[in-house]
Motif scaffolding. Structure first.
Motif, PDB file in Angstrom:
ATOM      1  N   LEU A  23      12.713  -9.391  -1.746  1.00  0.00           N
ATOM      2  CA  LEU A  23      11.600  -8.622  -0.788  1.00  0.00           C
ATOM      3  C   LEU A  23      10.933  -8.645  -1.855  1.00  0.00           C
ATOM      4  CD1 LEU A  23      15.153  -6.850   0.525  1.00  0.00           C
ATOM      5  CD2 LEU A  23      13.742  -9.079   1.093  1.00  0.00           C
ATOM      6  N   ALA A  24      10.034  -7.677  -1.115  1.00  0.00           N
ATOM      7  CA  ALA A  24       8.432  -7.466  -1.807  1.00  0.00           C
ATOM      8  C   ALA A  24       7.804  -5.996  -1.786  1.00  0.00           C
ATOM      9  CB  ALA A  24       7.343  -8.891  -1.862  1.00  0.00           C
ATOM     10  N   GLY A  25       7.563  -5.524  -2.113  1.00  0.00           N
ATOM     11  CA  GLY A  25       6.158  -4.382  -2.204  1.00  0.00           C
ATOM     12  C   GLY A  25       7.069  -3.233  -1.330  1.00  0.00           C
ATOM     13  N   GLY A  26       6.831  -2.541  -0.965  1.00  0.00           N
ATOM     14  CA  GLY A  26       7.496  -1.258  -0.113  1.00  0.00           C
ATOM     15  C   GLY A  26       8.251  -1.447  -0.261  1.00  0.00           C
ATOM     16  N   CYS A  27       9.016  -2.445   0.712  1.00  0.00           N
ATOM     17  CA  CYS A  27      10.699  -1.864   0.757  1.00  0.00           C
ATOM     18  C   CYS A  27      11.189  -1.618  -0.724  1.00  0.00           C
ATOM     19  CB  CYS A  27      10.911  -2.797   1.450  1.00  0.00           C
ATOM     20  SG  CYS A  27      10.874  -4.884   0.817  1.00  0.00           S
ATOM     21  N   VAL A  28      10.505  -2.773  -1.491  1.00  0.00           N
ATOM     22  CA  VAL A  28      11.393  -2.164  -3.133  1.00  0.00           C
ATOM     23  C   VAL A  28      11.123  -1.263  -3.514  1.00  0.00           C
ATOM     24  CG1 VAL A  28      11.863  -3.589  -5.138  1.00  0.00           C
ATOM     25  CG2 VAL A  28      10.834  -5.123  -3.015  1.00  0.00           C
ATOM     26  N   ARG A  29      10.155  -1.119  -3.299  1.00  0.00           N
ATOM     27  CA  ARG A  29       9.591   0.861  -3.817  1.00  0.00           C
ATOM     28  C   ARG A  29      10.705   2.103  -3.131  1.00  0.00           C
ATOM     29  NH1 ARG A  29       4.677   0.865  -0.689  1.00  0.00           N
ATOM     30  NH2 ARG A  29       6.102   1.916   0.534  1.00  0.00           N
ATOM     31  N   ASP A  30      10.408   1.240  -1.850  1.00  0.00           N
ATOM     32  CA  ASP A  30      11.080   3.180  -0.919  1.00  0.00           C
ATOM     33  C   ASP A  30      13.106   2.585  -1.231  1.00  0.00           C
ATOM     34  OD1 ASP A  30       9.014   3.374   0.587  1.00  0.00           O
ATOM     35  OD2 ASP A  30       9.610   2.476   2.304  1.00  0.00           O
ATOM     36  N   MET A  31      13.654   1.346  -1.547  1.00  0.00           N
ATOM     37  CA  MET A  31      14.866   1.480  -2.206  1.00  0.00           C
ATOM     38  C   MET A  31      15.459   2.118  -2.977  1.00  0.00           C
ATOM     39  SD  MET A  31      16.477  -2.202  -2.828  1.00  0.00           S
ATOM     40  CE  MET A  31      15.602  -2.227  -4.209  1.00  0.00           C
ATOM     41  N   ILE A  32      14.002   2.046  -3.902  1.00  0.00           N
ATOM     42  CA  ILE A  32      14.236   2.430  -5.259  1.00  0.00           C
ATOM     43  C   ILE A  32      14.054   4.716  -5.388  1.00  0.00           C
ATOM     44  CG2 ILE A  32      13.023   3.134  -8.058  1.00  0.00           C
ATOM     45  CD1 ILE A  32      12.179   0.274  -7.122  1.00  0.00           C
ATOM     46  N   MET A  33      13.062   4.439  -4.262  1.00  0.00           N
ATOM     47  CA  MET A  33      13.214   5.976  -4.144  1.00  0.00           C
ATOM     48  C   MET A  33      14.217   6.204  -3.021  1.00  0.00           C
ATOM     49  SD  MET A  33       9.311   6.141  -3.725  1.00  0.00           S
ATOM     50  CE  MET A  33       8.643   7.830  -3.746  1.00  0.00           C
ATOM     51  N   LYS A 107       0.703  -9.488  -9.713  1.00  0.00           N
ATOM     52  CA  LYS A 107      -0.988  -9.375  -9.999  1.00  0.00           C
ATOM     53  C   LYS A 107      -2.138  -8.923  -9.201  1.00  0.00           C
ATOM     54  CE  LYS A 107       0.829 -10.021 -15.068  1.00  0.00           C
ATOM     55  NZ  LYS A 107       0.736 -10.782 -16.600  1.00  0.00           N
ATOM     56  N   ARG A 108      -1.980  -9.468  -8.760  1.00  0.00           N
ATOM     57  CA  ARG A 108      -2.911  -9.421  -7.472  1.00  0.00           C
ATOM     58  C   ARG A 108      -3.169  -7.639  -6.554  1.00  0.00           C
ATOM     59  NH1 ARG A 108      -1.188 -10.306  -2.081  1.00  0.00           N
ATOM     60  NH2 ARG A 108       0.542 -11.730  -1.659  1.00  0.00           N
ATOM     61  N   GLY A 115       4.665  -3.260  -6.754  1.00  0.00           N
ATOM     62  CA  GLY A 115       4.203  -4.471  -7.091  1.00  0.00           C
ATOM     63  C   GLY A 115       5.492  -4.853  -7.631  1.00  0.00           C
ATOM     64  N   LEU A 116       6.470  -4.279  -7.252  1.00  0.00           N
ATOM     65  CA  LEU A 116       8.174  -5.080  -7.098  1.00  0.00           C
ATOM     66  C   LEU A 116       8.734  -5.976  -6.630  1.00  0.00           C
ATOM     67  CD1 LEU A 116       9.040  -1.088  -7.957  1.00  0.00           C
ATOM     68  CD2 LEU A 116       8.568  -2.683  -9.691  1.00  0.00           C
ATOM     69  N   LEU A 117       9.056  -6.620  -7.250  1.00  0.00           N
ATOM     70  CA  LEU A 117      10.281  -7.336  -6.121  1.00  0.00           C
ATOM     71  C   LEU A 117      11.626  -7.321  -6.267  1.00  0.00           C
ATOM     72  CD1 LEU A 117       8.112 -11.135  -7.254  1.00  0.00           C
ATOM     73  CD2 LEU A 117       7.988  -9.987  -5.416  1.00  0.00           C
ATOM     74  N   TYR A 118      12.264  -7.991  -5.161  1.00  0.00           N
ATOM     75  CA  TYR A 118      14.110  -8.280  -5.615  1.00  0.00           C
ATOM     76  C   TYR A 118      15.086  -9.234  -4.996  1.00  0.00           C
ATOM     77  CZ  TYR A 118      18.519  -5.930  -4.656  1.00  0.00           C
ATOM     78  OH  TYR A 118      20.182  -6.183  -4.105  1.00  0.00           O
ATOM     79  N   ASP A 119      15.259  -9.701  -5.204  1.00  0.00           N
ATOM     80  CA  ASP A 119      16.210 -10.772  -5.265  1.00  0.00           C
ATOM     81  C   ASP A 119      18.039  -9.791  -5.231  1.00  0.00           C
ATOM     82  OD1 ASP A 119      17.912 -12.897  -4.996  1.00  0.00           O
ATOM     83  OD2 ASP A 119      16.846 -14.166  -6.917  1.00  0.00           O
ATOM     84  N   PRO A 120      18.104  -9.950  -4.109  1.00  0.00           N
ATOM     85  CA  PRO A 120      19.324  -9.533  -3.517  1.00  0.00           C
ATOM     86  C   PRO A 120      20.221 -10.233  -3.416  1.00  0.00           C
ATOM     87  CG  PRO A 120      18.027 -10.188  -1.355  1.00  0.00           C
ATOM     88  CD  PRO A 120      16.947 -10.630  -2.608  1.00  0.00           C
ATOM     89  N   ILE A 125      15.795  -6.403  -9.634  1.00  0.00           N
ATOM     90  CA  ILE A 125      14.953  -6.432  -9.740  1.00  0.00           C
ATOM     91  C   ILE A 125      13.495  -7.133 -10.786  1.00  0.00           C
ATOM     92  CG2 ILE A 125      12.888  -3.976  -9.631  1.00  0.00           C
ATOM     93  CD1 ILE A 125      14.557  -2.909  -9.008  1.00  0.00           C
ATOM     94  N   LEU A 126      12.818  -7.233 -10.380  1.00  0.00           N
ATOM     95  CA  LEU A 126      11.608  -8.251 -11.626  1.00  0.00           C
ATOM     96  C   LEU A 126      10.725  -7.080 -10.951  1.00  0.00           C
ATOM     97  CD1 LEU A 126      12.854 -10.345  -9.839  1.00  0.00           C
ATOM     98  CD2 LEU A 126      11.574 -11.638 -10.439  1.00  0.00           C
ATOM     99  N   ASP A 127      10.026  -6.618 -12.360  1.00  0.00           N
ATOM    100  CA  ASP A 127       8.751  -5.888 -12.996  1.00  0.00           C
ATOM    101  C   ASP A 127       7.848  -6.151 -13.123  1.00  0.00           C
ATOM    102  OD1 ASP A 127       7.190  -3.853 -12.881  1.00  0.00           O
ATOM    103  OD2 ASP A 127       8.715  -2.270 -13.333  1.00  0.00           O
ATOM    104  N   TYR A 128       7.495  -6.821 -13.674  1.00  0.00           N
ATOM    105  CA  TYR A 128       5.626  -8.003 -13.975  1.00  0.00           C
ATOM    106  C   TYR A 128       4.556  -5.895 -14.431  1.00  0.00           C
ATOM    107  CZ  TYR A 128       7.919 -11.580 -12.923  1.00  0.00           C
ATOM    108  OH  TYR A 128       8.841 -13.017 -12.523  1.00  0.00           O
ATOM    109  N   VAL A 129       4.793  -5.061 -13.764  1.00  0.00           N
ATOM    110  CA  VAL A 129       3.354  -3.929 -13.689  1.00  0.00           C
ATOM    111  C   VAL A 129       3.675  -2.713 -14.532  1.00  0.00           C
ATOM    112  CG1 VAL A 129       1.928  -5.380 -12.463  1.00  0.00           C
ATOM    113  CG2 VAL A 129       3.297  -3.982 -11.418  1.00  0.00           C
ATOM    114  N   GLY A 130       5.194  -2.803 -14.588  1.00  0.00           N
ATOM    115  CA  GLY A 130       5.523  -1.173 -14.722  1.00  0.00           C
ATOM    116  C   GLY A 130       5.225   0.085 -13.486  1.00  0.00           C
ATOM    117  N   GLY A 131       6.173  -1.460 -12.662  1.00  0.00           N
ATOM    118  CA  GLY A 131       5.855   0.040 -11.188  1.00  0.00           C
ATOM    119  C   GLY A 131       7.232   1.207 -11.535  1.00  0.00           C
TER     120      GLY A 131
END
Length: 434
Positions: A23-33, A107-108, A115-120, A125-131
């Motif tokens: 899972l990528a992007g905003g849905c991972v951000r929302d999950m963390i929040m 990174k793009r 910029g977060l990835l999540y392996d359900p 969570i894969l965080d390469y950019v300090g998200g």
């Protein structure tokens, strides 16, 4: 199954076929929040033709960019192959892409919080950019060099303001400075895309913060100079103790409840005519600012490629935003005509927000709402007592007089003076056939 469960199912299916998938992007951000997400994207090393082969129903919307839509029970999920991008000659879309790794794919992207990835499957969570750190700190920050990120896609400048107001985050100073430097280049983005981002800002959480941020970032002067120009336009203190027109507009935006696009634009633009009608006589006055503002709103809507129906509604709201102040003195037929307008509920909400952002006096609003609730739909917009056919049958010739006659009879009907067709015909004879 929920939308999230369908998205997880897609990830699991790709992994079962030997591919990396997250899972990528905003849905991972929302999950963390801890927020509910309604949009789930999947990133994978599977090529587009592999995705099409694996899933039963797909839509090849952007194969050239490595993007395929997978359809699950009527829900669309964007599945994109890990990629890097190069050269953005139109300031929005990459000229070239190359398929790549998860880290390079992240990174793009635009901002660290996206910029977060999540392996359900592994719950990892894969965080390469300090998200995650920026989410915790409440910061909107570009991934990598902000000048590069905004040069790639100018729309990201407005998106930064949208994310900041949506989550009540601050914008990192380097990101902020880059936006201020590049703000004049926002015109490289299509009017439609700018309108879409503006709509998300003013119909979402904290619209007043979003507009204030756009002003601070020098973007408002570029996309809505008419609103920006209300800064510093003073108002009579006895009517507007809150401050200048811009401050009043921000306050009105903050008072809206569940606004539609047309209502939010009506509130945002309702006083733009004041900047060009400002005069000082016995006191500060803005003569006919509602009419001037309505014309300006029409021009803005044309510039933003707003639909004709939405443009007409927004224009009408700006034109009518002062009418509640005379409501308690209005003749009943005029009040009923106002209530019969399809846009009345939005006008009422605009007038409520307008009042709360100035004097706080809701007596005119309360009167209108009480009368609106009291009068039935049949009373507000009754069947006409007579028509043009009746006038012809009476020996009158069709022409401009017909509209005058029918309007006069309708006014008396709305006032309760005429209740039958026979009485209406007699009234026509009395007024127009002597």
């Amino acid at each position: 199954m929920t939308i999230k469960q369908y998205a997880v199912q897609i990830v699991q299916t790709l992994q079962k076929h030997g591919y990396k998938a997250f899972l990528a992007g905003g849905c991972v951000r929302d999950m963390i929040m801890g927020k509910e997400s309604f949009d789930y994207d999947i990133a994978t090393d599977a090529m587009p033709h592999d995705v099409i082969r694996i899933f039963q129903k797909t839509i090849p919307v952007g194969i050239q960019f490595g993007v395929v839509i997978v359809v699950k029970e009527g829900h669309n999920f964007e599945v994109a192959t890990f990629r890097t991008e190069d050269s953005y000659s139109d300031g929005r879309h990459p000229d070239r892409i190359s398929f790549s790794t998860p880290e390079n794919d992240v990174k793009r992207r635009d901002f660290t919080i996206n910029g977060l990835l999540y392996d359900p499957v592994k719950d990892e969570i894969l965080d390469y950019v300090g998200g995650r750190k920026d989410i915790e700190a409440g910061i909107v920050r570009t991934i990598g060099d902000p000048i590069e990120r905004f040069t790639e896609d100018k729309l990201r400048m407005i998106r930064a303001a949208r994310f900041a107001c949506r989550f009540h985050f601050s914008i990192h100073k380097d990101t902020q400075q880059a936006i201020m430097q590049l703000a004049p280049q926002i015109h490289m983005v299509s009017a439609e895309r700018i309108r879409e981002e503006l709509e998300k800002i003013i119909t979402g959480p904290n619209p007043h913060i979003g507009i204030k941020l756009l002003e601070e970032l020098h973007l408002l002067q570029e996309i809505l100079p008419e609103v920006s120009n209300t800064r510093g336009v003073q108002q009579p203190e006895n009517f507007h103790p809150e401050g200048d027109v811009f401050i009043h507009t921000l306050l009105a935006l903050s008072k809206m409840e569940n606004p539609s696009w047309t209502l939010a634009m009506g509130v945002l633009l309702h006083d733009i005519g004041k900047a060009v009608t400002f005069t000082v006589t016995d006191r500060i006055r803005f003569n006919l600012h509602e009419k001037v503002g309505a014309d300006m709103a029409t021009e803005i809507c044309d510039r933003l490629k707003t639909s004709t129906d939405d443009k007409e509604r927004i224009r009408w709201l700006v034109l009518k935003h002062l009418c509640f102040k005379d409501a308690q003195k209005m003749r009943l037929n005029k009040l009923k005509r106002l209530f019969a307008e399809e846009g009345y509920p939005e006008l009422a909400e605009l007038c409520r927000a307008d009042a709360l952002a100035s004097s706080g006096d809701l007596s005119d609003y309360d009167y209108c709402q009480e009368m609106f609730q009291k009068l039935s739909r049949e009373e507000v917009k009754p069947e006409p007592l007579i028509t043009g056919h009746d006038l012809i049958a009476m020996g009158l010739q069709p022409g401009p007089l017909f509209k005058e006659i029918l309007t006069k009879i309708e006014d008396e009907q709305l006032d309760g003076n005429l209740t039958t067709k026979e009485a209406a015909i007699e009234r026509v004879k009395e007024l127009f056939m002597k």
